[in-house]
Design a protein around this motif. Structure first.
Motif, short mmCIF file in Angstrom:
data_model
loop_
_atom_site.label_atom_id
_atom_site.label_comp_id
_atom_site.label_asym_id
_atom_site.label_seq_id
_atom_site.Cartn_x
_atom_site.Cartn_y
_atom_site.Cartn_z
N GLU A 184 -7.94 0.68 2.92
CA GLU A 184 -6.72 -0.13 2.92
C GLU A 184 -6.25 -0.46 1.51
OE1 GLU A 184 -4.93 -0.75 5.45
OE2 GLU A 184 -6.31 0.14 6.89
N LYS A 185 -7.21 -0.72 0.60
CA LYS A 185 -6.83 -1.02 -0.78
C LYS A 185 -6.17 0.20 -1.44
CE LYS A 185 -10.37 -4.53 -1.60
NZ LYS A 185 -11.54 -4.92 -2.44
N LYS A 186 -6.73 1.37 -1.15
CA LYS A 186 -6.18 2.60 -1.71
C LYS A 186 -4.79 2.87 -1.14
CE LYS A 186 -7.33 7.45 -2.55
NZ LYS A 186 -8.33 8.53 -2.31
N ALA A 187 -4.62 2.60 0.15
CA ALA A 187 -3.31 2.80 0.78
C ALA A 187 -2.27 1.86 0.19
CB ALA A 187 -3.42 2.58 2.29
N SER A 188 -2.67 0.60 -0.05
CA SER A 188 -1.74 -0.36 -0.66
C SER A 188 -1.41 0.06 -2.08
CB SER A 188 -2.35 -1.76 -0.66
OG SER A 188 -2.63 -2.18 0.65
N GLY A 189 -2.43 0.53 -2.81
CA GLY A 189 -2.19 1.00 -4.17
C GLY A 189 -1.26 2.19 -4.23
N LYS A 190 -1.37 3.07 -3.23
CA LYS A 190 -0.48 4.23 -3.19
C LYS A 190 0.95 3.80 -2.94
CE LYS A 190 0.13 8.73 -0.99
NZ LYS A 190 -0.37 9.69 0.02
N ALA A 191 1.14 2.82 -2.08
CA ALA A 191 2.50 2.33 -1.81
C ALA A 191 3.11 1.72 -3.06
CB ALA A 191 2.47 1.31 -0.67
N ILE A 192 2.30 0.94 -3.79
CA ILE A 192 2.80 0.34 -5.03
C ILE A 192 3.08 1.43 -6.06
CG2 ILE A 192 2.22 -1.20 -6.93
CD1 ILE A 192 0.57 -2.84 -4.96
N GLY A 193 2.16 2.42 -6.13
CA GLY A 193 2.33 3.50 -7.09
C GLY A 193 3.58 4.32 -6.81
#
Length: 240
Positions: A184-193
């Motif tokens: 989930e953290k990686k998915a959120s980071g991808k959205a921000i990225g």
């Protein structure tokens, strides 16, 4: 080239020594962006809540008896009114155009009889809907009605076919709650990225405009433009 470097160093020193300039160039665009995005998000949420709470005004022609039960079981909110005749249909279409009503659903004459007496090769009855896609209420009402009509279609099909499972060859992830395997953290980071390049581009243009206007107007106001022009530096270097 040395003239360009000297002017560049002078401008950078002036910018970073001026707290107001640092705030207006680097911090103010970020704050403005956060405020604007917060306002837009709040307005979008309010609009979504308003659309969901709206009771759609729906006109129905030749309404089948079983449709009411399907609509009552759905989560959508409809206020139904039966109409008949070309004159009432014309008035209903005018209300759709003006935004006073949201949807018209027209069933063919003898719809129920055609469904019950259907035989292979018979003409399939057609249900017509009329909406105004430029109105949010109308577009949402049409989507909700499409879902209700699909449920009604499945209900009628279940009466015609004794075993509905025969029509379903296989299903895809119908009971697979663990179909997504992700951090989930990686998915959120991808959205921000994904959004970060757009934010950086906006900030670069906003900051560059602030510095660029001050380089011309500011030099003239401070009286340093004349000193630059009489200095032993090429004017092309000043421009660059």
């Amino acid at each position: 080239m040395s003239g360009i470097k000297q002017i560049f160093n002078k401008e950078m020193a002036r910018i970073f020594k001026d707290k107001k300039m640092v705030f207006s160039v680097f911090l103010l665009p970020v704050l403005i962006m956060v405020v604007i995005l917060s306002i837009v998000n709040g307005l979008a949420s309010n609009m979504k809540d308003d659309i969901e709470s709206h009771v759609a005004q729906v006109y129905i022609v030749n309404e089948p008896e079983a449709l009411n039960d399907i609509l009552d079981a759905s989560k959508a909110k409809f206020k139904l009114k039966s109409i008949d005749g070309a004159k009432e249909m014309k008035q209903a279409k005018k209300e759709i155009l003006d935004g006073e009503a949201d949807l018209i659903v027209e069933f063919p004459d003898n719809f129920q009889q055609e469904i019950e007496n259907y035989q292979e090769g018979s003409q399939i009855p057609q249900v017509k809907t009329y909406q105004n896609p430029s109105e949010d209420y109308s577009r949402t009402a049409a989507d909700n009605m499409d879902a209700a009509l699909e449920a009604y279609r499945q209900f009628l099909l279940s009466q015609r076919v004794s075993d509905m499972e025969q029509l379903t060859v296989f299903q895809i992830n119908s009971d697979n709650d663990e179909m997504y395997i992700q951090d989930e953290k990686k998915a959120s980071g991808k959205a921000i990225g994904t959004m970060l390049p757009y934010f950086i581009t906006i900030l670069l243009f906003a900051g560059a405009m602030g510095i660029g206007t001050d380089m011309i107007a500011g030099e003239k106001e401070r009286g340093t433009m004349a000193s630059l022009l009489v200095s032993p530096i090429k004017r092309s270097s000043i421009v660059l």
